[in-house]
Design a protein around this motif. Structure first.
Motif, PDB file in Angstrom:
ATOM      1  N   THR A   1       0.852  -1.182   0.000  1.00 35.65           N
ATOM      2  CA  THR A   1       0.000   0.000   0.000  1.00 35.65           C
ATOM      3  C   THR A   1       0.889   1.233   0.000  1.00 35.65           C
ATOM      4  O   THR A   1       1.815   1.342   0.808  1.00 35.65           O
ATOM      5  CB  THR A   1      -0.917   0.021   1.243  1.00 35.65           C
ATOM      6  OG1 THR A   1      -1.646  -1.205   1.298  1.00 35.65           O
ATOM      7  CG2 THR A   1      -1.892   1.180   1.189  1.00 35.65           C
TER       8      THR A   1
ATOM      9  N   HIS B   1      -2.648   7.288  -4.228  1.00 39.46           N
ATOM     10  CA  HIS B   1      -2.908   6.111  -3.400  1.00 39.46           C
ATOM     11  C   HIS B   1      -3.076   4.881  -4.295  1.00 39.46           C
ATOM     12  O   HIS B   1      -3.764   4.934  -5.317  1.00 39.46           O
ATOM     13  CB  HIS B   1      -4.174   6.294  -2.556  1.00 39.46           C
ATOM     14  CG  HIS B   1      -4.486   5.096  -1.717  1.00 39.46           C
ATOM     15  ND1 HIS B   1      -3.811   4.820  -0.540  1.00 39.46           N
ATOM     16  CD2 HIS B   1      -5.355   4.073  -1.903  1.00 39.46           C
ATOM     17  CE1 HIS B   1      -4.282   3.687  -0.033  1.00 39.46           C
ATOM     18  NE2 HIS B   1      -5.214   3.215  -0.848  1.00 39.46           N
TER      19      HIS B   1
ATOM     20  N   GLU C   1      -3.234   0.380  -3.702  1.00 39.71           N
ATOM     21  CA  GLU C   1      -3.097  -0.833  -2.881  1.00 39.71           C
ATOM     22  C   GLU C   1      -3.055  -2.021  -3.823  1.00 39.71           C
ATOM     23  O   GLU C   1      -3.931  -2.183  -4.671  1.00 39.71           O
ATOM     24  CB  GLU C   1      -4.257  -0.966  -1.910  1.00 39.71           C
ATOM     25  CG  GLU C   1      -4.074  -2.139  -0.970  1.00 39.71           C
ATOM     26  CD  GLU C   1      -5.058  -2.121   0.186  1.00 39.71           C
ATOM     27  OE1 GLU C   1      -5.279  -3.210   0.749  1.00 39.71           O
ATOM     28  OE2 GLU C   1      -5.598  -1.056   0.517  1.00 39.71           O
TER      29      GLU C   1
END
Length: 144
Positions: free
Chosen positions: A60, A73, A75
């Motif tokens: 992540t 971001h 993940e």
């Protein structure tokens, strides 16, 4: 949009999924040749504004870009396990470069980076790193 004081609070920020490129090496006997190359393209994200969590089955990344006033971001649930303690990280002004050690020594390559078979628009093969493997294969072919 105003920058929050706490860049870990991503609720009020624009969120961008960064481009991620990857390549791999596999070896049944040499752990140094059994790893994943991963590059997360995040220009203008300083070292102090990143959060990177490397677990055996997931990676992540979150980082704030002052220039874009946005949070990156991503993940990634990994195809198989890695050794987080053996990971190497290099931060450049444009990228976060990682070398992730595969847990199992295996001659076979992973068929994909992520556990899911679904194609991810931001995930690309890093042909600059794969090219070395392809040239090695081409050199071992017999000439006609």
């Amino acid at each position: 949009m105003q920058q929050p004081q706490d860049t870990t609070d991503t609720k009020s920020l624009k969120q961008i999924t960064p481009e991620v490129s990857w390549a791999q090496r596999s070896s049944k006997s040499d752990p140094e040749k059994n790893h994943i190359f991963l590059t997360i393209s995040v220009p203008d994200v300083s070292k102090g504004k990143i959060q990177l969590d490397i677990q055996p089955t997931t990676l992540t990344f979150t980082g704030y870009s002052q220039t874009k006033k946005a949070t990156y971001h991503v993940e990634l649930p990994l195809y198989a396990e890695i050794e987080p303690k053996e990971s190497r990280i290099n931060h450049t002004p444009r990228d976060i470069e990682l070398v992730l050690q595969k847990k199992d020594l295996n001659e076979e390559y992973w068929p994909r980076l992520t556990k899911d078979k679904q194609r991810l628009h931001f995930l690309k093969t890093d042909f600059d790193k794969v090219l070395f493997t392809l040239s090695a294969c081409a050199q071992s072919r017999p000439e006609y």
